[in-house]
Design a protein around this motif. Sequence first.
Motif, PDB file in Angstrom:
ATOM      1  N   PHE A 130      14.339   7.940  -9.128  1.00  0.00           N
ATOM      2  CA  PHE A 130      14.140   8.186 -10.554  1.00  0.00           C
ATOM      3  C   PHE A 130      12.738   7.770 -10.996  1.00  0.00           C
ATOM      4  N   ASP A 131      12.237   6.685 -10.433  1.00  0.00           N
ATOM      5  CA  ASP A 131      10.932   6.157 -10.813  1.00  0.00           C
ATOM      6  C   ASP A 131      10.304   5.502  -9.593  1.00  0.00           C
ATOM      7  N   ILE A 132       9.055   5.158  -9.720  1.00  0.00           N
ATOM      8  CA  ILE A 132       8.324   4.533  -8.627  1.00  0.00           C
ATOM      9  C   ILE A 132       7.428   3.449  -9.198  1.00  0.00           C
ATOM     10  N   LYS A 133       7.274   2.376  -8.440  1.00  0.00           N
ATOM     11  CA  LYS A 133       6.418   1.265  -8.862  1.00  0.00           C
ATOM     12  C   LYS A 133       5.560   0.848  -7.669  1.00  0.00           C
ATOM     13  N   SER A 134       4.510   0.122  -7.969  1.00  0.00           N
ATOM     14  CA  SER A 134       3.635  -0.356  -6.915  1.00  0.00           C
ATOM     15  C   SER A 134       4.308  -1.506  -6.180  1.00  0.00           C
ATOM     16  N   GLY A 135       4.100  -1.576  -4.890  1.00  0.00           N
ATOM     17  CA  GLY A 135       4.613  -2.677  -4.090  1.00  0.00           C
ATOM     18  C   GLY A 135       3.597  -3.788  -3.909  1.00  0.00           C
ATOM     19  N   ALA A 136       2.494  -3.701  -4.623  1.00  0.00           N
ATOM     20  CA  ALA A 136       1.437  -4.698  -4.479  1.00  0.00           C
ATOM     21  C   ALA A 136       1.815  -6.000  -5.174  1.00  0.00           C
ATOM     22  N   SER A 137       1.473  -7.092  -4.536  1.00  0.00           N
ATOM     23  CA  SER A 137       1.675  -8.389  -5.178  1.00  0.00           C
ATOM     24  C   SER A 137       0.413  -8.741  -5.947  1.00  0.00           C
ATOM     25  N   GLY A 138       0.546  -9.628  -6.877  1.00  0.00           N
ATOM     26  CA  GLY A 138      -0.617 -10.068  -7.631  1.00  0.00           C
ATOM     27  C   GLY A 138      -0.665  -9.485  -9.029  1.00  0.00           C
ATOM     28  N   ARG A 139      -1.743  -9.797  -9.706  1.00  0.00           N
ATOM     29  CA  ARG A 139      -1.910  -9.385 -11.101  1.00  0.00           C
ATOM     30  C   ARG A 139      -3.159  -8.519 -11.252  1.00  0.00           C
ATOM     31  N   ARG A 197      -6.321  -7.059 -13.705  1.00  0.00           N
ATOM     32  CA  ARG A 197      -7.335  -7.764 -14.497  1.00  0.00           C
ATOM     33  C   ARG A 197      -6.875  -8.020 -15.922  1.00  0.00           C
ATOM     34  N   ASP A 198      -5.907  -7.224 -16.414  1.00  0.00           N
ATOM     35  CA  ASP A 198      -5.404  -7.452 -17.771  1.00  0.00           C
ATOM     36  C   ASP A 198      -4.273  -8.478 -17.808  1.00  0.00           C
ATOM     37  N   GLY A 199      -3.911  -9.041 -16.648  1.00  0.00           N
ATOM     38  CA  GLY A 199      -2.898 -10.093 -16.581  1.00  0.00           C
ATOM     39  C   GLY A 199      -1.504  -9.607 -16.230  1.00  0.00           C
ATOM     40  N   THR A 200      -1.270  -8.300 -16.249  1.00  0.00           N
ATOM     41  CA  THR A 200       0.053  -7.786 -15.907  1.00  0.00           C
ATOM     42  C   THR A 200       0.216  -7.746 -14.388  1.00  0.00           C
ATOM     43  N   GLU A 201       1.444  -7.855 -13.945  1.00  0.00           N
ATOM     44  CA  GLU A 201       1.713  -7.783 -12.511  1.00  0.00           C
ATOM     45  C   GLU A 201       1.762  -6.321 -12.075  1.00  0.00           C
ATOM     46  N   PHE A 202       1.258  -6.048 -10.885  1.00  0.00           N
ATOM     47  CA  PHE A 202       1.241  -4.681 -10.380  1.00  0.00           C
ATOM     48  C   PHE A 202       2.666  -4.115 -10.262  1.00  0.00           C
ATOM     49  N   VAL A 203       3.624  -4.953  -9.905  1.00  0.00           N
ATOM     50  CA  VAL A 203       4.988  -4.468  -9.731  1.00  0.00           C
ATOM     51  C   VAL A 203       5.627  -4.065 -11.051  1.00  0.00           C
ATOM     52  N   GLN A 204       5.017  -4.428 -12.181  1.00  0.00           N
ATOM     53  CA  GLN A 204       5.533  -4.045 -13.495  1.00  0.00           C
ATOM     54  C   GLN A 204       5.074  -2.648 -13.924  1.00  0.00           C
ATOM     55  N   TRP A 205       4.058  -2.116 -13.273  1.00  0.00           N
ATOM     56  CA  TRP A 205       3.483  -0.844 -13.701  1.00  0.00           C
ATOM     57  C   TRP A 205       4.415   0.294 -13.432  1.00  0.00           C
TER      58      TRP A 205
END
Length: 128
Positions: free
Chosen positions: A109-118, A120-128
């Motif tokens: 249904f959706d896809i997200k990044s599997g990258a760890s870390g944050r 530059r704007d402070g959000t986590e990559f896995v939240q994108w």
Amino acid sequence: MHRGERSSGFTLIELLVVLAVLAVLAAIVTPQYLDRVDDARETVLRQNLVGLRQTIDQFYRDKGRYPTRLAELVEQRYIRAIPEDPITQRADTWVLVSAKPGDVHSGVFDIKSGASGRARDGTEFVQW
């Protein structure tokens, strides 16, 4: 060489001064360059996520179901290849989100990044 004649070339002091100037310039430019590289990776990640999400939506509109895996989008020629996550630099780290939580047969249904870390704007990559 005779006395009173100067040889052509650089002295050790002159070479050290030139190297010091180059080191200072490199120290000023390198952080700015690395910031631009990080910005570019984040921009490409956002674009890859938007493109994949649009492709999944198009697949759903055409087939009436979600793809079972990302490779199905390639097999059905919706995309040429699964894009690389520019943060992990791999194409197999995407996190697939099922249409119905817990139902593995509902499709992607959706896809997200599997990258760890944050980012530059402070959000986590896995939240994108």
